[in-house]
Design a protein around this motif. Structure first.
Motif, mmCIF file in Angstrom:
data_model
loop_
_atom_site.group_PDB
_atom_site.id
_atom_site.type_symbol
_atom_site.label_atom_id
_atom_site.label_comp_id
_atom_site.label_asym_id
_atom_site.label_seq_id
_atom_site.Cartn_x
_atom_site.Cartn_y
_atom_site.Cartn_z
ATOM 1 N N ARG A 55 31.611 47.087 23.892
ATOM 2 C CA ARG A 55 31.541 47.191 25.361
ATOM 3 C C ARG A 55 32.189 48.488 25.846
ATOM 4 O O ARG A 55 31.679 49.144 26.760
ATOM 5 C CB ARG A 55 32.228 45.989 26.017
ATOM 6 N N SER A 58 29.764 51.259 25.316
ATOM 7 C CA SER A 58 28.498 51.172 26.031
ATOM 8 C C SER A 58 28.510 52.078 27.261
ATOM 9 O O SER A 58 29.582 52.510 27.725
ATOM 10 C CB SER A 58 28.235 49.724 26.465
ATOM 11 N N ALA A 59 27.338 52.357 27.791
ATOM 12 C CA ALA A 59 27.235 53.212 28.979
ATOM 13 C C ALA A 59 28.138 52.678 30.087
ATOM 14 O O ALA A 59 28.074 51.493 30.414
ATOM 15 C CB ALA A 59 25.789 53.261 29.450
ATOM 16 N N GLY A 60 28.994 53.536 30.607
ATOM 17 C CA GLY A 60 29.929 53.114 31.646
ATOM 18 C C GLY A 60 31.218 52.535 31.114
ATOM 19 O O GLY A 60 32.128 52.222 31.888
ATOM 20 N N GLY A 61 31.321 52.361 29.800
ATOM 21 C CA GLY A 61 32.516 51.797 29.188
ATOM 22 C C GLY A 61 33.704 52.740 29.311
ATOM 23 O O GLY A 61 33.542 53.968 29.405
ATOM 24 N N ALA A 62 34.893 52.165 29.269
ATOM 25 C CA ALA A 62 36.095 52.953 29.524
ATOM 26 C C ALA A 62 36.382 54.006 28.456
ATOM 27 O O ALA A 62 37.155 54.944 28.701
ATOM 28 C CB ALA A 62 37.295 52.007 29.651
ATOM 29 N N GLY A 65 34.053 58.381 28.430
ATOM 30 C CA GLY A 65 34.525 59.669 28.933
ATOM 31 C C GLY A 65 35.547 60.325 28.034
ATOM 32 O O GLY A 65 35.390 61.507 27.653
ATOM 33 N N ASP A 79 21.161 56.989 26.395
ATOM 34 C CA ASP A 79 21.437 55.952 27.399
ATOM 35 C C ASP A 79 22.837 56.054 27.983
ATOM 36 O O ASP A 79 23.251 55.224 28.800
ATOM 37 C CB ASP A 79 21.230 54.557 26.798
ATOM 38 N N GLY A 80 23.598 57.045 27.563
ATOM 39 C CA GLY A 80 24.943 57.237 28.097
ATOM 40 C C GLY A 80 26.042 56.542 27.323
ATOM 41 O O GLY A 80 27.215 56.642 27.685
ATOM 42 N N SER A 81 25.674 55.849 26.264
ATOM 43 C CA SER A 81 26.675 55.177 25.427
ATOM 44 C C SER A 81 27.107 56.089 24.288
ATOM 45 O O SER A 81 26.465 57.113 24.014
ATOM 46 C CB SER A 81 26.109 53.880 24.848
#
Length: 221
Positions: A55, A58-62, A65, A79-81
């Protein structure tokens, strides 16, 4: 089986009748995931550290970045992950140990926070027991968060066959992973209970069932 561990270190402060926190671990290919599945089938809540990391990646996961800042966009999928296979090129191998430490410094505190919330929620619900499925339990000293520790274990040749049958696995990668893990013999020595996954699956599952029943009885008394 004594459901109150006499081994150290273990969690302190558990009150009589309160939720028993079970740490479940085992080296790669030893059947830990199968044991966790059986726990879940028996109605036991399981906090899967690998699923938590998934998680976070995954894309948007902490973790996305901070990991991008370390290694650049090469480790980020369309997909950003985080692309774990691409990441492994930066962190797997003795010459990349420092990179692995940097990733762990990002991920481990996030995983620990999720674990602590999971335990607190279980205690509030009044669960008899919960399981922390942690591949690197002993390596990280996470037995300190547990009342009991179980280890999944099997003969070395069975382990090797299972692991090398996995996609994208090589002998070199297998050896690199093993080098980061506490040896199986040491895990078994530190465990309160060992589940032998080299046996017939029905036999191993029966041992898991008996363990869960013992824990529930301990809390109910």
């Amino acid at each position: 089986m004594a459901t109150l561990s006499q081994k150290q270190p273990r969690r302190t402060g558990r009150r009589y009748g309160q939720t028993i926190v079970v740490g479940s671990t085992g080296s790669i290919g030893m059947g830990k995931s199968t044991v966790s599945k059986w726990f879940q089938e028996l109605g036991v809540a399981v906090d899967d550290a690998d699923a938590v990391v998934h998680r976070l990646y995954s894309a948007g996961g902490a973790a996305v970045g901070p990991v991008r800042e370390l290694f650049g966009s090469a480790v980020i999928g369309a997909d950003g992950s985080i692309n774990r296979q691409a990441l492994s090129a930066f962190v797997v191998g003795e010459d990349k140990a420092e990179n692995m430490k940097k990733v762990e410094a990002i991920v481990f505190p996030l995983v620990d926070a999720a674990r602590d919330k999971f335990i607190a929620d279980a205690v509030r619900r009044g669960d008899a027991l919960v399981v922390l499925d942690i591949p690197l339990l002993f390596e990280r000293g996470s037995e300190r968060c547990c009342d009991l520790v179980t280890v999944a274990s099997a003969p070395a040749e069975a382990q090797r066959e299972r692991v090398l049958a996995r996609p994208n696995m090589s002998e070199a990668k297998f050896k690199s992973i093993l080098a980061r893990q506490v040896p199986d013999a040491d895990k078994r020595a530190k465990a309160d209970v060992v589940f032998d996954t080299g046996l017939n699956p029905e036999q191993t599952k029966a041992a898991v069932v008996n363990f869960v029943e013992d824990c529930r009885q301990e809390v109910a008394e």
